[in-house]
Design a protein around this motif. Sequence first.
Motif, PDB file in Angstrom:
ATOM      1  N   GLY A 217    -117.959 -45.947  44.888  1.00  0.00           N
ATOM      2  CA  GLY A 217    -118.988 -46.919  44.528  1.00  0.00           C
ATOM      3  C   GLY A 217    -118.824 -47.307  43.076  1.00  0.00           C
ATOM      4  O   GLY A 217    -118.058 -46.678  42.344  1.00  0.00           O
ATOM      5  N   PRO A 218    -119.557 -48.347  42.653  1.00  0.00           N
ATOM      6  CA  PRO A 218    -119.345 -48.893  41.298  1.00  0.00           C
ATOM      7  C   PRO A 218    -120.117 -48.160  40.205  1.00  0.00           C
ATOM      8  O   PRO A 218    -120.004 -48.511  39.033  1.00  0.00           O
ATOM      9  N   PHE A 219    -120.900 -47.145  40.582  1.00  0.00           N
ATOM     10  CA  PHE A 219    -121.761 -46.492  39.600  1.00  0.00           C
ATOM     11  C   PHE A 219    -121.081 -45.242  39.030  1.00  0.00           C
ATOM     12  O   PHE A 219    -120.033 -44.821  39.518  1.00  0.00           O
ATOM     13  N   PHE A 220    -121.696 -44.666  38.007  1.00  0.00           N
ATOM     14  CA  PHE A 220    -121.052 -43.526  37.343  1.00  0.00           C
ATOM     15  C   PHE A 220    -120.696 -42.398  38.320  1.00  0.00           C
ATOM     16  O   PHE A 220    -119.641 -41.782  38.208  1.00  0.00           O
ATOM     17  N   LEU A 221    -121.600 -42.096  39.246  1.00  0.00           N
ATOM     18  CA  LEU A 221    -121.312 -41.033  40.208  1.00  0.00           C
ATOM     19  C   LEU A 221    -120.928 -41.627  41.564  1.00  0.00           C
ATOM     20  O   LEU A 221    -121.079 -40.980  42.604  1.00  0.00           O
ATOM     21  N   GLY A 222    -120.428 -42.835  41.564  1.00  0.00           N
ATOM     22  CA  GLY A 222    -120.137 -43.543  42.823  1.00  0.00           C
ATOM     23  C   GLY A 222    -121.390 -44.290  43.232  1.00  0.00           C
ATOM     24  O   GLY A 222    -121.491 -45.505  43.061  1.00  0.00           O
ATOM     25  N   ALA A 230    -129.892 -43.606  32.822  1.00  0.00           N
ATOM     26  CA  ALA A 230    -129.872 -43.153  31.424  1.00  0.00           C
ATOM     27  C   ALA A 230    -129.200 -44.182  30.512  1.00  0.00           C
ATOM     28  O   ALA A 230    -129.638 -44.399  29.379  1.00  0.00           O
ATOM     29  N   TYR A 231    -128.153 -44.835  31.019  1.00  0.00           N
ATOM     30  CA  TYR A 231    -127.369 -45.746  30.168  1.00  0.00           C
ATOM     31  C   TYR A 231    -127.829 -47.210  30.216  1.00  0.00           C
ATOM     32  O   TYR A 231    -127.696 -47.942  29.224  1.00  0.00           O
ATOM     33  N   ALA A 232    -128.325 -47.643  31.359  1.00  0.00           N
ATOM     34  CA  ALA A 232    -128.551 -49.087  31.562  1.00  0.00           C
ATOM     35  C   ALA A 232    -129.438 -49.752  30.500  1.00  0.00           C
ATOM     36  O   ALA A 232    -129.074 -50.812  29.977  1.00  0.00           O
ATOM     37  N   PRO A 233    -130.595 -49.159  30.145  1.00  0.00           N
ATOM     38  CA  PRO A 233    -131.452 -49.868  29.184  1.00  0.00           C
ATOM     39  C   PRO A 233    -130.772 -50.086  27.834  1.00  0.00           C
ATOM     40  O   PRO A 233    -131.079 -51.048  27.133  1.00  0.00           O
ATOM     41  N   PHE A 234    -129.847 -49.219  27.484  1.00  0.00           N
ATOM     42  CA  PHE A 234    -129.173 -49.328  26.187  1.00  0.00           C
ATOM     43  C   PHE A 234    -128.030 -50.333  26.267  1.00  0.00           C
ATOM     44  O   PHE A 234    -127.872 -51.178  25.389  1.00  0.00           O
ATOM     45  N   LYS A 246    -121.203 -59.680  16.743  1.00  0.00           N
ATOM     46  CA  LYS A 246    -119.861 -59.162  16.453  1.00  0.00           C
ATOM     47  C   LYS A 246    -118.766 -59.869  17.250  1.00  0.00           C
ATOM     48  O   LYS A 246    -117.593 -59.487  17.164  1.00  0.00           O
ATOM     49  N   ASN A 247    -119.182 -60.815  18.077  1.00  0.00           N
ATOM     50  CA  ASN A 247    -118.219 -61.534  18.904  1.00  0.00           C
ATOM     51  C   ASN A 247    -117.379 -60.575  19.753  1.00  0.00           C
ATOM     52  O   ASN A 247    -116.196 -60.792  19.983  1.00  0.00           O
ATOM     53  N   PHE A 248    -118.008 -59.500  20.189  1.00  0.00           N
ATOM     54  CA  PHE A 248    -117.327 -58.484  20.999  1.00  0.00           C
ATOM     55  C   PHE A 248    -117.977 -58.471  22.379  1.00  0.00           C
ATOM     56  O   PHE A 248    -119.156 -58.115  22.524  1.00  0.00           O
ATOM     57  N   ASP A 249    -117.178 -58.892  23.372  1.00  0.00           N
ATOM     58  CA  ASP A 249    -117.679 -58.905  24.748  1.00  0.00           C
ATOM     59  C   ASP A 249    -117.297 -57.582  25.409  1.00  0.00           C
ATOM     60  O   ASP A 249    -116.124 -57.344  25.700  1.00  0.00           O
ATOM     61  N   ILE A 250    -118.289 -56.737  25.633  1.00  0.00           N
ATOM     62  CA  ILE A 250    -118.006 -55.384  26.139  1.00  0.00           C
ATOM     63  C   ILE A 250    -117.333 -55.393  27.510  1.00  0.00           C
ATOM     64  O   ILE A 250    -116.633 -54.450  27.865  1.00  0.00           O
ATOM     65  N   ALA A 251    -117.557 -56.469  28.296  1.00  0.00           N
ATOM     66  CA  ALA A 251    -117.037 -56.481  29.666  1.00  0.00           C
ATOM     67  C   ALA A 251    -115.611 -57.017  29.761  1.00  0.00           C
ATOM     68  O   ALA A 251    -114.916 -56.768  30.749  1.00  0.00           O
ATOM     69  N   THR A 252    -115.156 -57.720  28.738  1.00  0.00           N
ATOM     70  CA  THR A 252    -113.803 -58.289  28.802  1.00  0.00           C
ATOM     71  C   THR A 252    -112.764 -57.178  28.765  1.00  0.00           C
ATOM     72  O   THR A 252    -112.792 -56.309  27.886  1.00  0.00           O
ATOM     73  N   GLY A 253    -111.874 -57.200  29.750  1.00  0.00           N
ATOM     74  CA  GLY A 253    -110.826 -56.170  29.817  1.00  0.00           C
ATOM     75  C   GLY A 253    -111.347 -54.828  30.322  1.00  0.00           C
ATOM     76  O   GLY A 253    -110.605 -53.846  30.344  1.00  0.00           O
ATOM     77  N   ALA A 259    -118.024 -54.676  36.638  1.00  0.00           N
ATOM     78  CA  ALA A 259    -118.547 -54.487  38.006  1.00  0.00           C
ATOM     79  C   ALA A 259    -119.849 -53.698  37.978  1.00  0.00           C
ATOM     80  O   ALA A 259    -120.783 -53.988  38.737  1.00  0.00           O
ATOM     81  N   TRP A 260    -119.916 -52.719  37.091  1.00  0.00           N
ATOM     82  CA  TRP A 260    -121.153 -51.909  36.978  1.00  0.00           C
ATOM     83  C   TRP A 260    -122.331 -52.799  36.573  1.00  0.00           C
ATOM     84  O   TRP A 260    -123.410 -52.718  37.164  1.00  0.00           O
ATOM     85  N   ILE A 261    -122.099 -53.652  35.570  1.00  0.00           N
ATOM     86  CA  ILE A 261    -123.179 -54.534  35.102  1.00  0.00           C
ATOM     87  C   ILE A 261    -123.634 -55.443  36.251  1.00  0.00           C
ATOM     88  O   ILE A 261    -124.820 -55.627  36.492  1.00  0.00           O
ATOM     89  N   GLU A 262    -122.644 -55.950  36.987  1.00  0.00           N
ATOM     90  CA  GLU A 262    -122.982 -56.836  38.100  1.00  0.00           C
ATOM     91  C   GLU A 262    -123.802 -56.097  39.160  1.00  0.00           C
ATOM     92  O   GLU A 262    -124.788 -56.616  39.674  1.00  0.00           O
ATOM     93  N   GLU A 263    -123.367 -54.886  39.477  1.00  0.00           N
ATOM     94  CA  GLU A 263    -124.076 -54.114  40.506  1.00  0.00           C
ATOM     95  C   GLU A 263    -125.457 -53.682  40.040  1.00  0.00           C
ATOM     96  O   GLU A 263    -126.407 -53.652  40.816  1.00  0.00           O
ATOM     97  N   MET A 264    -125.567 -53.330  38.756  1.00  0.00           N
ATOM     98  CA  MET A 264    -126.886 -52.969  38.222  1.00  0.00           C
ATOM     99  C   MET A 264    -127.854 -54.136  38.403  1.00  0.00           C
ATOM    100  O   MET A 264    -129.024 -53.944  38.703  1.00  0.00           O
TER     101      MET A 264
END
Length: 292
Positions: A217-222, A230-234, A246-253, A259-264
Amino acid sequence: MAALSIGYQIHFHFNPPNLLPLPTKFSSLSFTAKHPLRWHHIGCPKICAPPAVSVMAFGSSREVLPPALDSSSEPPAIFDGTPKLYISYTCPYAQRTWIARNYKGLQEKIKLVPIDLKNRPDWYKEKVYPANKVPSLEHNNEVKGESMDLIRYINSNFEGPSLFPDDPSKREFAEEMFSHFDSFYKAVISSFKEDTVNDAIAAFDSIETALSKFVDGPFFLGTFSLVDIAYAPFIERFQPFLLDVKNFDIATGRSKLAAWIEEMNQIEAYTVTKRDPKELLESYKKRFLSQV
Ligand SMILES: N[C@@H](CCC(=O)N[C@@H](CS)C(=O)NCC(=O)O)C(=O)O
């Protein structure tokens, strides 16, 4: 009457298909005790008999959220036996507990009591939680705090789907991820004040690696668990700030993170707790850029 509306998945089985798209023609659908199914059809002045449809409750409830209580507000009925979750709508720690409560379907069991942190009522510190922070949970005549303890407590002490798998290897990894949170948080926050985002890059690389561990599955533990909570709100707050400032896209690459962000964003228990990214960005800018 409880201000609660229930979400439904509606499956339309119309024949002939040229009647479609029908969903746009229906204004609303509601359930009442007297009339289990009321079908309001635009163009039909009364409640019409439903056409050939099956309606399936998908178990999630969209609550009407109560207003935040401030220094002028009366306290709720403290220690009246109703479990209460004291939160702030803007606090990521409180958001963790709110997501856990929603995911377990406890919207009617655990009353949400939002507090205005900028204009806190005195009774909160005096009568509810002397630490004067959110979140706190009133349950069985006790008030407990600390979001990480509370999400575990909510998971273990209330009904609803388990947010912590039995698989020992997953449990062990969950504990690792819980311990890792502080260093992840510090690395990202420290990069806010630096010229480079190297610390944030390393922090999100570690998240990408963690998300690659279980493939069921796409989540930390599947499957969705307390770790995601624990992580999502941050991550919800870090993403717009790092992109804008910062012009830094965390999801690029980082395909696993993307996928996690999308599934969340498919998990209603979470999406109903999300803030407007623009509002989060402004509040982070105020908080972090003014100190530089
Ligand atoms: N370690 C706590 C942190 C909670 C916390 O810092 N909450 C903030 C709001 S986001 C708060 O209540 N701040 C009020 C204060 O510190 O006076 C947890 O995980 O629950």
